[in-house]
Design a protein around this motif. Structure first.
Motif, PDB file in Angstrom:
ATOM      1  N   ASP A  13       0.841  -1.198   0.000  1.00  0.00           N
ATOM      2  CA  ASP A  13       0.000   0.000   0.000  1.00  0.00           C
ATOM      3  C   ASP A  13       0.877   1.249   0.000  1.00  0.00           C
ATOM      4  OD1 ASP A  13      -3.060  -0.792   0.672  1.00  0.00           O
ATOM      5  OD2 ASP A  13      -1.683  -2.248   1.533  1.00  0.00           O
ATOM      6  N   ARG A  51     -15.526  -5.348  -3.175  1.00  0.00           N
ATOM      7  CA  ARG A  51     -14.505  -4.434  -2.634  1.00  0.00           C
ATOM      8  C   ARG A  51     -15.029  -3.712  -1.392  1.00  0.00           C
ATOM      9  NH1 ARG A  51     -10.022  -1.457  -4.681  1.00  0.00           N
ATOM     10  NH2 ARG A  51      -9.724   0.433  -3.494  1.00  0.00           N
ATOM     11  N   LEU A  55     -12.900  -3.965   2.148  1.00  0.00           N
ATOM     12  CA  LEU A  55     -12.142  -2.827   2.685  1.00  0.00           C
ATOM     13  C   LEU A  55     -12.848  -2.104   3.823  1.00  0.00           C
ATOM     14  CD1 LEU A  55     -10.539  -1.352  -0.567  1.00  0.00           C
ATOM     15  CD2 LEU A  55      -9.735  -3.177   0.940  1.00  0.00           C
ATOM     16  N   ASP A  56     -14.093  -2.503   4.129  1.00  0.00           N
ATOM     17  CA  ASP A  56     -14.847  -1.820   5.179  1.00  0.00           C
ATOM     18  C   ASP A  56     -14.324  -2.222   6.567  1.00  0.00           C
ATOM     19  OD1 ASP A  56     -16.689  -0.834   6.974  1.00  0.00           O
ATOM     20  OD2 ASP A  56     -18.408  -1.257   5.668  1.00  0.00           O
ATOM     21  N   PRO A  57     -13.791  -1.235   7.338  1.00  0.00           N
ATOM     22  CA  PRO A  57     -13.221  -1.560   8.654  1.00  0.00           C
ATOM     23  C   PRO A  57     -14.221  -2.218   9.605  1.00  0.00           C
ATOM     24  CG  PRO A  57     -12.601   0.652   7.986  1.00  0.00           C
ATOM     25  CD  PRO A  57     -13.634   0.177   6.996  1.00  0.00           C
ATOM     26  N   ASP A 153      -8.196   1.892   5.407  1.00  0.00           N
ATOM     27  CA  ASP A 153      -9.220   0.878   5.164  1.00  0.00           C
ATOM     28  C   ASP A 153      -8.889  -0.382   5.966  1.00  0.00           C
ATOM     29  OD1 ASP A 153      -7.454  -0.789   3.666  1.00  0.00           O
ATOM     30  OD2 ASP A 153      -7.895   0.315   1.824  1.00  0.00           O
ATOM     31  N   ARG A 154      -9.745  -1.433   5.831  1.00  0.00           N
ATOM     32  CA  ARG A 154      -9.593  -2.624   6.679  1.00  0.00           C
ATOM     33  C   ARG A 154      -8.236  -3.298   6.485  1.00  0.00           C
ATOM     34  NH1 ARG A 154     -10.229  -7.956   6.755  1.00  0.00           N
ATOM     35  NH2 ARG A 154     -10.405  -7.915   4.492  1.00  0.00           N
ATOM     36  N   GLU A 156      -5.396  -1.754   5.360  1.00  0.00           N
ATOM     37  CA  GLU A 156      -4.330  -0.855   5.844  1.00  0.00           C
ATOM     38  C   GLU A 156      -4.249  -0.865   7.369  1.00  0.00           C
ATOM     39  OE1 GLU A 156      -4.540   2.360   2.131  1.00  0.00           O
ATOM     40  OE2 GLU A 156      -5.771   2.640   3.910  1.00  0.00           O
ATOM     41  N   GLN A 157      -5.362  -1.207   8.025  1.00  0.00           N
ATOM     42  CA  GLN A 157      -5.373  -1.226   9.494  1.00  0.00           C
ATOM     43  C   GLN A 157      -4.664  -2.451  10.069  1.00  0.00           C
ATOM     44  OE1 GLN A 157      -9.405  -0.804  10.911  1.00  0.00           O
ATOM     45  NE2 GLN A 157      -9.531   1.349  10.307  1.00  0.00           N
TER      46      GLN A 157
END
Ligand code: TMP
Length: 209
Positions: A13, A51, A55-57, A153-154, A156-157
């Motif tokens: 990322d 998607r 990607l939803d946290p 995003d989920r 990246e967290q």
């Protein structure tokens, strides 16, 4: 019968894939080559819905196996709906992430079995592997910091150690598939990164004119 040329951009990322894809698109258009750009996960109505989940946290509990199957599902739809028709029509296809992201993130990052993810994705892509893949290499700390103030995003967290395994995974993939994958150091000015990519891509792009 496949006649086009398929390039994917990969990397951790924040490596600058989106910028480089825009540069490639501009250069190909200037060369008078028909080009289609897309991205993963997403690129189709179904894929964009998938998607949204990935990607939803709020879905922090998605386990690596579910992740891998959802990415593969989005990929299968993209191949049939967008990539194969474009290649058959002789176009250049530029895709922001593809099969190697599933190997780097779900295998090296998430701990799934390489052969399982590889075989699942070979089925998903239905014979449609990239002709050339550029891995934009960047330290995860640098890449994630480049994202700036945008909410993570989920994916990246996930912890830094996960992203470090992903980076190493991409480098191992480049050793495993040396014909297809080329590593390009991405922690330098975008112009320099693009010059290196274009040097290798230009002859293949020109051949589509
Ligand atoms: P993006 O931020 O480059 O649009 O990609 C979305 C995120 O999904 C990114 O963190 C990488 C991750 N990803 C996977 O984990 N596996 C995959 O197969 C793909 C395509 C992306």
């Amino acid at each position: 019968m496949r006649k086009g040329y398929f390039i994917t951009l990969e990397g951790p990322d924040g490596a600058g894939k989106t910028t480089q894809l825009a540069r490639l698109l501009a250069a190909a258009a200037e060369a008078g080559v028909p080009v289609v750009t897309t991205r993963e996960p997403g690129g189709t109505a179904v894929g964009d819905a998938v998607r949204g989940i990935l990607l939803d946290p709020q879905y922090g509990e998605i386990v690596p196996l579910t992740e891998a199957l959802l990415y593969a599902a989005s990929r299968a739809q993209l191949v049939q709906e967008v990539i194969k028709p474009a290649l058959t029509a002789g176009k250049l296809v530029l895709c922001d992430r593809f099969i190697d992201s599933s190997l780097a993130y779900q295998v090296y990052g998430g701990g799934l079995d390489f052969d399982f993810v590889w075989r699942t994705n070979l089925a998903a892509v239905d014979g449609c592997l990239p002709d050339k893949t550029f891995v934009l290499n960047i330290e995860p700390q640098v890449g994630l910091a480049r994202r700036g103030a945008a909410a993570a995003d989920r994916m990246e967290q996930k912890p830094l150690a996960f992203h470090q395994r992903v980076q190493q995974g991409f480098l191992q993939l480049a050793e495993r598939f040396p014909e297809r994958l080329t590593v390009v150091e991405a922690d330098r000015p975008a112009d320099e990164v693009f010059a290196e990519i274009w040097r290798q891509a230009a002859p293949h792009v020109a051949a589509l004119r």
